[in-house]
Design an enzyme around this catalytic site. Structure first.
Site, PDB file in Angstrom:
ATOM      1  N   ASP A  22       0.829  -1.208   0.000  1.00 46.41           N
ATOM      2  CA  ASP A  22       0.000   0.000   0.000  1.00 46.41           C
ATOM      3  C   ASP A  22       0.866   1.262   0.000  1.00 46.41           C
ATOM      4  O   ASP A  22       1.983   1.260   0.513  1.00 46.41           O
ATOM      5  CB  ASP A  22      -0.929  -0.014   1.230  1.00 46.41           C
ATOM      6  CG  ASP A  22      -2.079   0.969   1.089  1.00 46.41           C
ATOM      7  OD1 ASP A  22      -2.401   1.370  -0.049  1.00 46.41           O
ATOM      8  OD2 ASP A  22      -2.655   1.356   2.116  1.00 46.41           O
ATOM      9  N   GLY A  25      -0.189   5.463  -4.360  1.00 43.81           N
ATOM     10  CA  GLY A  25      -0.816   6.733  -4.734  1.00 43.81           C
ATOM     11  C   GLY A  25      -0.183   7.891  -3.992  1.00 43.81           C
ATOM     12  O   GLY A  25       0.138   8.934  -4.586  1.00 43.81           O
ATOM     13  N   HIS A  39       2.051   3.318  -9.078  1.00 38.64           N
ATOM     14  CA  HIS A  39       1.871   1.887  -9.370  1.00 38.64           C
ATOM     15  C   HIS A  39       3.034   1.375 -10.223  1.00 38.64           C
ATOM     16  O   HIS A  39       3.548   0.288  -9.979  1.00 38.64           O
ATOM     17  CB  HIS A  39       0.542   1.650 -10.092  1.00 38.64           C
ATOM     18  CG  HIS A  39      -0.657   2.063  -9.287  1.00 38.64           C
ATOM     19  ND1 HIS A  39      -0.762   1.768  -7.936  1.00 38.64           N
ATOM     20  CD2 HIS A  39      -1.787   2.744  -9.610  1.00 38.64           C
ATOM     21  CE1 HIS A  39      -1.911   2.265  -7.479  1.00 38.64           C
ATOM     22  NE2 HIS A  39      -2.546   2.862  -8.473  1.00 38.64           N
ATOM     23  N   TRP A  71     -12.073  -2.047  -7.712  1.00 39.16           N
ATOM     24  CA  TRP A  71     -12.821  -1.657  -8.920  1.00 39.16           C
ATOM     25  C   TRP A  71     -13.523  -0.324  -8.722  1.00 39.16           C
ATOM     26  O   TRP A  71     -13.915   0.319  -9.686  1.00 39.16           O
ATOM     27  CB  TRP A  71     -13.882  -2.713  -9.271  1.00 39.16           C
ATOM     28  CG  TRP A  71     -13.356  -4.059  -9.605  1.00 39.16           C
ATOM     29  CD1 TRP A  71     -13.428  -5.170  -8.819  1.00 39.16           C
ATOM     30  CD2 TRP A  71     -12.695  -4.489 -10.818  1.00 39.16           C
ATOM     31  NE1 TRP A  71     -12.852  -6.248  -9.453  1.00 39.16           N
ATOM     32  CE2 TRP A  71     -12.399  -5.856 -10.681  1.00 39.16           C
ATOM     33  CE3 TRP A  71     -12.322  -3.830 -11.998  1.00 39.16           C
ATOM     34  CZ2 TRP A  71     -11.749  -6.589 -11.669  1.00 39.16           C
ATOM     35  CZ3 TRP A  71     -11.681  -4.563 -12.981  1.00 39.16           C
ATOM     36  CH2 TRP A  71     -11.398  -5.924 -12.817  1.00 39.16           C
ATOM     37  N   LEU A 133      10.791 -20.505  -4.613  1.00 35.86           N
ATOM     38  CA  LEU A 133       9.843 -19.620  -3.930  1.00 35.86           C
ATOM     39  C   LEU A 133       8.442 -19.702  -4.552  1.00 35.86           C
ATOM     40  O   LEU A 133       8.286 -19.666  -5.770  1.00 35.86           O
ATOM     41  CB  LEU A 133      10.363 -18.177  -4.028  1.00 35.86           C
ATOM     42  CG  LEU A 133       9.499 -17.091  -3.392  1.00 35.86           C
ATOM     43  CD1 LEU A 133       9.463 -17.238  -1.873  1.00 35.86           C
ATOM     44  CD2 LEU A 133      10.025 -15.704  -3.776  1.00 35.86           C
ATOM     45  N   ARG A 190       2.173  -4.704   6.188  1.00 34.53           N
ATOM     46  CA  ARG A 190       1.424  -3.709   5.424  1.00 34.53           C
ATOM     47  C   ARG A 190       2.249  -2.441   5.367  1.00 34.53           C
ATOM     48  O   ARG A 190       2.596  -1.880   6.415  1.00 34.53           O
ATOM     49  CB  ARG A 190       0.053  -3.404   6.031  1.00 34.53           C
ATOM     50  CG  ARG A 190      -0.698  -2.362   5.177  1.00 34.53           C
ATOM     51  CD  ARG A 190      -2.135  -2.151   5.565  1.00 34.53           C
ATOM     52  NE  ARG A 190      -2.777  -1.296   4.561  1.00 34.53           N
ATOM     53  CZ  ARG A 190      -4.031  -1.383   4.176  1.00 34.53           C
ATOM     54  NH1 ARG A 190      -4.817  -2.294   4.722  1.00 34.53           N
ATOM     55  NH2 ARG A 190      -4.525  -0.578   3.257  1.00 34.53           N
TER      56      ARG A 190
END
Ligand code: IPE
Ligand code: IPE
Ligand code: MG
Length: 256
Positions: A22, A25, A39, A71, A133, A190
């Site tokens: 995360d 943006g 991205h 979405w 992996l 995260r």
């Protein structure tokens, strides 16, 4: 994938790492760039994470790339993400295969364009017998979706008289979920500062160690991953036992 240094012992190293990637943006916004530039920049962090995990001997790396809720984003951003997914698969699959990486995608792929679905299947079958992996990409994935899918499968087995309702144990149920052939995630990471699960592996994270960092995904590199693993290696996992019991388990593993 060379493995010149193994900085962690077997006990210190998580077998399975799951990451919510995360902050793309915000990384872009900080640079006055469009969100999609974040991205694009995030792809190199994916590469670094895969290479690092392969080199130190982690068995499985599961990456959240696109949630079933993503979405809802502007259509242009969604289509850039889809294009990036396709281009990255096209560009990286051969190299990953050479490095003995097994690639799998979890999530509802039926919503993807046919070309992307084909690339996904091709990457999965090309690498299906690889023994290095295990890289799993969660795309159009949601933890609740996964659980409901499993419920459907079990319900069908009941209707077909393959199983009695009373025979549905946690193990039987879990065998219908994704990632069944892998150990459950030991370490969840995260990036991007948010402290939530956002519908990631709801079932599988039951006893996973959680690690949150403010570092934005495009800035997350090998050193950051090493820091997360170091943090993990200093924790005591108890699974409901007392700390003393866990210490004794090292002496007498039969207690487990
Ligand atoms: C994660 O970064 C990538 C995806 C969800 C696809 P974000 O795009 O969520 O980045 P932030 O959270 O807006 O900074
Ligand atoms: C979670 O990130 C999904 C992925 C990283 C793919 P989000 O940015 O979509 O999560 P929320 O909306 O902040 O909870
Ligand atoms: Mg986000």
């Amino acid at each position: 994938m060379e493995a010149p240094v193994k900085p962690f012992s077997r006990e210190q190293l998580p077998r399975h790492i799951a990451i919510i990637m995360d902050g793309n943006g915000r990384w872009a916004k900080n640079r006055f760039l469009p969100r999609t530039a974040g991205h694009h920049a995030g792809v190199s962090s994916v590469r670094k994470a895969i290479e690092y995990c392969g080199a130190v001997g982690v068995e499985a790396l599961t990456l959240f790339a696109f949630s079933s809720e993503n979405w809802r984003r502007p259509q242009q951003e969604v289509s850039v993400l889809m294009g990036l997914f396709l281009a990255t698969l096209e560009r990286e699959t051969e190299k990953l295969h050479k490095n003995n990486v097994r690639i799998r995608i979890i999530g509802d792929r039926t919503a993807f364009a046919r070309e992307l679905q084909e690339k996904i299947s091709a990457a999965e079958s090309l690498t299906s017998t690889n023994t290095g992996l295990n890289v799993t990409i969660a795309a159009n994935y949601g933890g609740r979706w996964e659980i409901v899918e499993a419920v459907r499968k079990v319900a069908r087995q009941v209707v077909d008289n393959q199983i009695e309702p009373d025979a549905i144990t946690t193990e039987v149920f879990a065998s219908n979920l994704c990632l069944t052939n892998l150990p459950e995630p030991d370490l969840f990471i995260r990036t991007g500062g948010e402290k939530r699960i956002s519908n990631f592996l709801l079932w599988q994270l039951a006893y996973t160690e959680l690690y949150f960092t403010d570092t934005l995904w495009p800035d997350f590199d090998e050193a950051e991953l090493e820091t997360a693993i170091k943090d993990y290696s200093g924790r005591q996992r108890r699974f409901g036992y007392t700390g003393e019991q866990v210490e004794n388990l090292f002496v007498n593993p039969g207690l487990l």
